[in-house]
Design a protein around this motif. Sequence first.
Motif, mmCIF file in Angstrom:
data_model
loop_
_atom_site.group_PDB
_atom_site.id
_atom_site.type_symbol
_atom_site.label_atom_id
_atom_site.label_comp_id
_atom_site.label_asym_id
_atom_site.label_seq_id
_atom_site.Cartn_x
_atom_site.Cartn_y
_atom_site.Cartn_z
ATOM 1 N N LEU A 95 51.125 46.426 37.189
ATOM 2 C CA LEU A 95 51.999 45.721 36.235
ATOM 3 C C LEU A 95 51.237 44.853 35.247
ATOM 4 O O LEU A 95 51.651 44.700 34.105
ATOM 5 C CB LEU A 95 53.009 44.841 36.968
ATOM 6 N N LEU A 96 50.140 44.272 35.683
ATOM 7 C CA LEU A 96 49.354 43.440 34.762
ATOM 8 C C LEU A 96 48.835 44.310 33.614
ATOM 9 O O LEU A 96 48.913 43.938 32.435
ATOM 10 C CB LEU A 96 48.181 42.822 35.538
ATOM 11 N N ASP A 97 48.344 45.508 33.977
ATOM 12 C CA ASP A 97 47.825 46.434 32.955
ATOM 13 C C ASP A 97 48.962 46.975 32.103
ATOM 14 O O ASP A 97 48.837 47.126 30.885
ATOM 15 C CB ASP A 97 47.093 47.609 33.611
ATOM 16 N N GLU A 107 49.133 35.487 32.087
ATOM 17 C CA GLU A 107 48.032 34.646 32.548
ATOM 18 C C GLU A 107 47.372 35.335 33.737
ATOM 19 O O GLU A 107 48.068 35.916 34.587
ATOM 20 C CB GLU A 107 48.571 33.278 33.003
ATOM 21 N N SER A 108 46.071 35.299 33.815
ATOM 22 C CA SER A 108 45.414 35.913 34.977
ATOM 23 C C SER A 108 44.022 35.321 35.127
ATOM 24 O O SER A 108 43.023 35.972 34.852
ATOM 25 C CB SER A 108 45.328 37.436 34.823
ATOM 26 N N ILE A 109 43.997 34.094 35.597
ATOM 27 C CA ILE A 109 42.703 33.398 35.698
ATOM 28 C C ILE A 109 41.764 34.124 36.658
ATOM 29 O O ILE A 109 40.571 34.219 36.437
ATOM 30 C CB ILE A 109 42.928 31.930 36.147
ATOM 31 N N CYS A 110 42.334 34.692 37.741
ATOM 32 C CA CYS A 110 41.476 35.330 38.750
ATOM 33 C C CYS A 110 41.166 36.784 38.399
ATOM 34 O O CYS A 110 40.505 37.485 39.168
ATOM 35 C CB CYS A 110 42.110 35.250 40.136
ATOM 36 N N GLY A 111 41.667 37.224 37.246
ATOM 37 C CA GLY A 111 41.367 38.593 36.824
ATOM 38 C C GLY A 111 41.996 39.641 37.715
ATOM 39 O O GLY A 111 41.446 40.727 37.874
ATOM 40 N N GLY A 112 43.128 39.323 38.331
ATOM 41 C CA GLY A 112 43.856 40.323 39.114
ATOM 42 C C GLY A 112 43.450 40.378 40.573
ATOM 43 O O GLY A 112 43.728 41.357 41.260
ATOM 44 N N ARG A 113 42.788 39.327 41.075
ATOM 45 C CA ARG A 113 42.353 39.360 42.484
ATOM 46 C C ARG A 113 43.407 38.784 43.420
ATOM 47 O O ARG A 113 43.158 38.535 44.581
ATOM 48 C CB ARG A 113 41.041 38.586 42.640
ATOM 49 N N GLN A 114 44.552 38.490 42.918
ATOM 50 C CA GLN A 114 45.680 37.992 43.718
ATOM 51 C C GLN A 114 45.382 36.643 44.366
ATOM 52 O O GLN A 114 45.768 36.384 45.504
ATOM 53 C CB GLN A 114 46.084 39.027 44.777
ATOM 54 N N THR A 115 44.645 35.819 43.645
ATOM 55 C CA THR A 115 44.326 34.504 44.204
ATOM 56 C C THR A 115 44.796 33.338 43.338
ATOM 57 O O THR A 115 44.947 32.231 43.833
ATOM 58 C CB THR A 115 42.799 34.343 44.417
ATOM 59 N N CYS A 116 45.029 33.568 42.031
ATOM 60 C CA CYS A 116 45.360 32.417 41.167
ATOM 61 C C CYS A 116 46.868 32.179 41.055
ATOM 62 O O CYS A 116 47.310 31.080 40.755
ATOM 63 C CB CYS A 116 44.752 32.589 39.777
ATOM 64 N N GLY A 117 47.655 33.217 41.268
ATOM 65 C CA GLY A 117 49.113 33.069 41.218
ATOM 66 C C GLY A 117 49.661 32.878 39.815
ATOM 67 O O GLY A 117 50.836 32.544 39.635
ATOM 68 N N LYS A 118 48.818 33.078 38.790
ATOM 69 C CA LYS A 118 49.257 32.811 37.415
ATOM 70 C C LYS A 118 50.095 33.943 36.828
ATOM 71 O O LYS A 118 50.746 33.762 35.808
ATOM 72 C CB LYS A 118 48.031 32.601 36.503
ATOM 73 N N CYS A 119 50.047 35.111 37.440
ATOM 74 C CA CYS A 119 50.646 36.287 36.802
ATOM 75 C C CYS A 119 52.050 36.579 37.338
ATOM 76 O O CYS A 119 52.506 37.713 37.288
ATOM 77 C CB CYS A 119 49.753 37.497 37.035
ATOM 78 N N GLN A 120 52.731 35.531 37.822
ATOM 79 C CA GLN A 120 54.023 35.780 38.476
ATOM 80 C C GLN A 120 55.070 36.324 37.514
ATOM 81 O O GLN A 120 55.173 35.894 36.369
ATOM 82 C CB GLN A 120 54.539 34.491 39.107
ATOM 83 N N ARG A 167 57.040 37.952 42.118
ATOM 84 C CA ARG A 167 55.938 38.785 42.612
ATOM 85 C C ARG A 167 54.707 38.529 41.759
ATOM 86 O O ARG A 167 54.823 38.043 40.629
ATOM 87 C CB ARG A 167 56.307 40.288 42.503
ATOM 88 N N LEU A 168 53.560 38.868 42.300
ATOM 89 C CA LEU A 168 52.330 38.784 41.506
ATOM 90 C C LEU A 168 52.180 40.113 40.772
ATOM 91 O O LEU A 168 52.059 41.172 41.408
ATOM 92 C CB LEU A 168 51.121 38.550 42.408
ATOM 93 N N ALA A 169 52.185 40.064 39.459
ATOM 94 C CA ALA A 169 52.122 41.308 38.685
ATOM 95 C C ALA A 169 50.869 42.099 39.020
ATOM 96 O O ALA A 169 50.895 43.326 39.092
ATOM 97 C CB ALA A 169 52.166 40.991 37.193
HETATM 98 S S1 FES Z 1 46.040 37.518 38.088
HETATM 99 FE FE1 FES Z 1 45.580 35.985 39.501
HETATM 100 S S2 FES Z 1 47.073 36.327 41.012
HETATM 101 FE FE2 FES Z 1 47.483 37.865 39.629
#
Ligand code: FES
Length: 674
Positions: free
Chosen positions: A28-30, A40-53, A94-96
């Motif tokens: 979904l992020l892509d 937003e995706s500070i962690c670059g999609g590693r499912q740790t920052c929670g910014k991409c909700q 959900r986390l995108a």
């Molecule tokens: S981009 Fe960081 S949790 Fe999804």
Amino acid sequence: MPDTTPTRVQIALMPSGRKGQVPYGANLLDAARLLGVELESICGGRQTCGKCQIAIEEGHFPKHAITSSAGHLSPMSGGETSYREKHAMLDGRRLACACEALGDLLIVVPEESQARKQIIAKAATDRVIEIQPAVRQIYVESAEATLEDHHGDWERLGAAIADQWKLTGLTLDPMVLPTLQPALRSGKFAVTLTLWHDREVLRVQPGYAEGAYGLAVDVGSTTVVAHLCDLRTGAVLATEATMNPQVKYGEDLMSRVSYAMMDKQGASRLHRAIITALNDLAKRAAERAGISTDDILDMALAGNTVMHHILLGLDPVELGGAPFALAVDSPLDLKARDLGLKLGVSARIHVLPCIAGHVGADNVAVQLAEGPHRQDEMLLIVDVGTNAEIVLGNREKVTCCSSPTGPAFEGAQITHGQRAAPGAIERVRVDPVTLEPRYKVIGYEEWIEPGAELPDGVRATGICGSGIIEAIVELYLAGIIDSDGRFNENAPERSPRVRFNGRVGEYMLADSVHTASSNPITVTQSDVRAIQLGKAALYAGVKLLMAERGVTQVDRIVLAGAFGSYIDPRHAMILGMIPDCDLSQVTAVGNAAGDGARIALLNRDARSEAAKLAREVVHVQTAVAAEFQNEFVGAIAIPHATDPFPHLDGQLPAKTSGGAIVRRSQRRRMNQPA
Ligand code: FES
């Protein structure tokens, strides 16, 4: 068994309105990025920052031809589960970056997850307003209760109010009654009362207290803006704005009306969505100002007719077809709690009046702010949206109408159209000789030239309303399109940016290296047509009002609304959106409807003035006016088939021929005898 798994799924993202197909199973992020929406995706999609909700809207959305379900996402696993164990996440989020799209989806991107937040013109304009609010506070010292005096505390207080403030006949909101005795005792029988129109007590506070606040709200179909004001000083303490959450049920007004028609729950869903948004705005504004929402005791509301009805819990279905009957057009005074608004328990709402089926309380608010009825000059006010609301007049008579411009000016129905958000092309210039473009995107200060190196994160994502207007005017001035809007068949000889697919032309505005999608952004023949139809409807509406007032020239033009703030008056006039006028007399006034609501909040007489305006304005019905069609046809040309534009003298191309642009002034000079 044949494999029935689809290869592509349909996705729509709100509130941006971007939609399109993505491969089945796409992350979904892509997928969002592919469709021009950055999360937003500070962690670059590693499912740790929670910014991409994100959240998924459930149900069928005919507007987008999507049946959306959270079940169309891949199940939660690994990283997302452990993120959720460690951090609180709202229900339904959900986390995108952890989700794959396994079916059609309507995705809501909350504001905090948007990397490029929507641009909303929201600032309150400086206006001189006489502060005389409907809600005010008075301090009263009451006699104490005694064994000899058998009267109730309220009656004893009433006698003190009559004595000290010469006010009689006050009523007490029943929800306030339980607070009366504790307040009197705690204040040693001195209290501060908050009054509405000197008729009703909205609040009782012990002793001397200060602080009564009000919200002025303009409910637009795309954005909702609220100004939180101090009712004593008139100061704007906070301004908050949000996208209208109803956008997910339909981009424009009519699609929301048809949603209400087709779905039994539609009207109540739309109502709940806007009430939730208003409560959220009030809370945010109160937090920003450091007050409690309990201290907000008055609200003035403006909105177009459909928003007005939905907000009041009225089914807007009658507004969907002739004769466009309103349930009520008079101003209304209500209790906030009756609409489910979480303000002070006894807070009041004043809803400004409407004029006709397509001319709502927002237009009355604009008139209140701009005051055509208070001046001698012939003032034209144009509020551009899906329907353009147009006002023309002076102190002798004010006329108004609504004209069906369609959503093209908001970037809809445009091949690479989008709303005004970072990345959107908002300014365009085309070199009339080389036909090379320069443009500006929202969120980046520099003009972007072909071949320019752009910083990471700066890419064009589409064209917003002001950008498409400028692009088309620049194409016209450069001789790429003719006055009738057609691409000039000779133009490809002048530049490879102009291409023809059969007889249909297009112009490549942004090269693929400068776009977020890595595909070029073009202006196509159908884009030019959509804008021509919109601007012709607008101009035809203006001409009907000029005929009604018997004038051939206006003295001043005001462009109202958020969109009006971004339009360059010269480009608007060359396109033929507005009639000829001295360009120095064309101004943008921003959110005039919000300012009108603020005036009504801060001045009780303005409420009576608004009611009088709504009663006395002459409404011209464009739908049945025989002249509308004639005016419309003439107005399709750029700027117009026959109307003169003397204030643009020397600026319009007379003809385009093999690359030579001959301006009228040049032609005149050439024709002058030596
Ligand atoms: S981009 Fe960081 S949790 Fe999804």
